[in-house]
Design a protein around this motif. Structure first.
Motif, short mmCIF file in Angstrom:
data_model
loop_
_atom_site.label_atom_id
_atom_site.label_comp_id
_atom_site.label_asym_id
_atom_site.label_seq_id
_atom_site.Cartn_x
_atom_site.Cartn_y
_atom_site.Cartn_z
N LEU A 111 0.81 -1.22 0.00
CA LEU A 111 0.00 0.00 0.00
C LEU A 111 0.84 1.27 0.00
O LEU A 111 0.40 2.29 -0.53
N VAL A 112 2.04 1.22 0.55
CA VAL A 112 2.91 2.40 0.50
C VAL A 112 3.29 2.70 -0.95
O VAL A 112 3.19 3.84 -1.41
N GLU A 113 3.71 1.67 -1.68
CA GLU A 113 4.04 1.84 -3.11
C GLU A 113 2.81 2.28 -3.90
O GLU A 113 2.90 3.15 -4.75
N ALA A 114 1.68 1.65 -3.62
CA ALA A 114 0.45 2.00 -4.33
C ALA A 114 0.09 3.46 -4.09
O ALA A 114 -0.22 4.20 -5.03
N HIS A 115 0.15 3.89 -2.84
CA HIS A 115 -0.18 5.29 -2.49
C HIS A 115 0.77 6.24 -3.21
O HIS A 115 0.34 7.27 -3.74
N LYS A 116 2.05 5.89 -3.23
CA LYS A 116 3.04 6.74 -3.91
C LYS A 116 2.66 6.93 -5.37
O LYS A 116 2.63 8.05 -5.87
N TRP A 117 2.37 5.82 -6.08
CA TRP A 117 2.05 5.92 -7.50
C TRP A 117 0.73 6.61 -7.74
O TRP A 117 0.59 7.38 -8.69
N PHE A 118 -0.27 6.37 -6.88
CA PHE A 118 -1.54 7.09 -7.02
C PHE A 118 -1.33 8.58 -6.77
O PHE A 118 -1.92 9.42 -7.43
N ASN A 119 -0.46 8.91 -5.82
CA ASN A 119 -0.15 10.31 -5.55
C ASN A 119 0.48 10.98 -6.76
O ASN A 119 0.10 12.09 -7.14
N LEU A 120 1.43 10.30 -7.38
CA LEU A 120 2.08 10.86 -8.58
C LEU A 120 1.08 11.02 -9.72
O LEU A 120 1.13 12.02 -10.46
N ALA A 121 0.18 10.08 -9.88
CA ALA A 121 -0.86 10.19 -10.92
C ALA A 121 -1.81 11.33 -10.59
O ALA A 121 -2.20 12.09 -11.49
N ALA A 122 -2.18 11.47 -9.32
CA ALA A 122 -3.08 12.54 -8.91
C ALA A 122 -2.45 13.92 -9.16
O ALA A 122 -3.14 14.85 -9.59
N LEU A 123 -1.16 14.02 -8.91
CA LEU A 123 -0.46 15.29 -9.16
C LEU A 123 -0.47 15.67 -10.64
O LEU A 123 -0.34 16.84 -10.98
N GLN A 124 -0.66 14.67 -11.49
CA GLN A 124 -0.72 14.92 -12.93
C GLN A 124 -2.18 15.04 -13.41
O GLN A 124 -2.44 15.04 -14.61
N GLY A 125 -3.11 15.13 -12.47
CA GLY A 125 -4.49 15.41 -12.82
C GLY A 125 -5.45 14.25 -12.85
O GLY A 125 -6.61 14.43 -13.22
N SER A 126 -5.04 13.07 -12.44
CA SER A 126 -5.93 11.91 -12.47
C SER A 126 -6.89 11.93 -11.28
O SER A 126 -6.48 11.73 -10.14
N GLU A 127 -8.16 12.16 -11.57
CA GLU A 127 -9.16 12.14 -10.51
C GLU A 127 -9.38 10.72 -9.99
O GLU A 127 -9.66 10.52 -8.81
N GLU A 128 -9.27 9.74 -10.88
CA GLU A 128 -9.41 8.34 -10.47
C GLU A 128 -8.31 7.97 -9.47
O GLU A 128 -8.56 7.28 -8.49
N ALA A 129 -7.10 8.47 -9.70
CA ALA A 129 -5.99 8.21 -8.78
C ALA A 129 -6.25 8.88 -7.43
O ALA A 129 -5.92 8.30 -6.39
N GLN A 130 -6.83 10.06 -7.45
CA GLN A 130 -7.17 10.73 -6.19
C GLN A 130 -8.12 9.88 -5.37
O GLN A 130 -7.95 9.72 -4.16
N ALA A 131 -9.12 9.31 -6.03
CA ALA A 131 -10.10 8.47 -5.34
C ALA A 131 -9.46 7.19 -4.80
O ALA A 131 -9.71 6.80 -3.65
N MET A 132 -8.61 6.57 -5.60
CA MET A 132 -7.95 5.33 -5.17
C MET A 132 -6.97 5.61 -4.03
O MET A 132 -6.88 4.82 -3.08
#
Length: 98
Positions: A45-66
Motif C-alpha cells: 500500500l505504501v508503493e500503491a499510495h506513492k504511484w496514485f499520488n504521482l498520478a493525482a499530481l498529474q491530474g488523475s481524478e481516479e488516482a485521487q479516489a484510489m
C-alpha cells in the motif's frame, strides 16, 4: 491465463524500470498493480499510495479516489512514507530534466 499474467508482469517491469514517471496513466497503472498485487508483486500500500499520488499530481481524478481509498487502510506513518517517496521521485526527475 498465463498470457495475461506474463503481460501484467511485462507491463509492471517496463514501468518500474523507467525512473521518470511518464504520465498519469502509467503512474495509475502502477498504483493499481501494487494495491492489488498484480503479477508477482505483493500488495504494497505504501508503493500503491506513492504511484496514485504521482498520478493525482498529474491530474488523475481516479488516482485521487484510489489514493483516498487505500489511505483508509494505512497508518499515518505509512502515508507519510509514501508521500516522502513521491517527493523524492519528483525531485530526482527534476534533477534529470535540468
Amino acid at each position: 491465463m498465463a498470457n495475461s499474467l506474463k503481460s501484467a508482469q511485462f507491463l509492471i517491469e517496463s514501468r518500474r524500470s523507467n525512473p521518470a514517471f511518464e504520465s498519469a496513466e502509467v503512474c495509475f497503472e502502477l498504483g493499481v498493480a501494487y494495491s492489488c498485487g498484480t503479477g508477482d508483486l505483493p500488495v504494497d500500500l505504501v508503493e500503491a499510495h506513492k504511484w496514485f499520488n504521482l498520478a493525482a499530481l498529474q491530474g488523475s481524478e481516479e488516482a485521487q479516489a484510489m489514493r483516498a481509498e487505500i489511505a483508509e487502510e494505512m497508518t499515518a506513518r505509512e502515508i507519510a512514507e509514501a508521500q516522502r517517496q513521491a517527493r523524492a521521485m519528483i525531485a530526482t526527475a527534476q534533477l534529470r530534466a535540468a
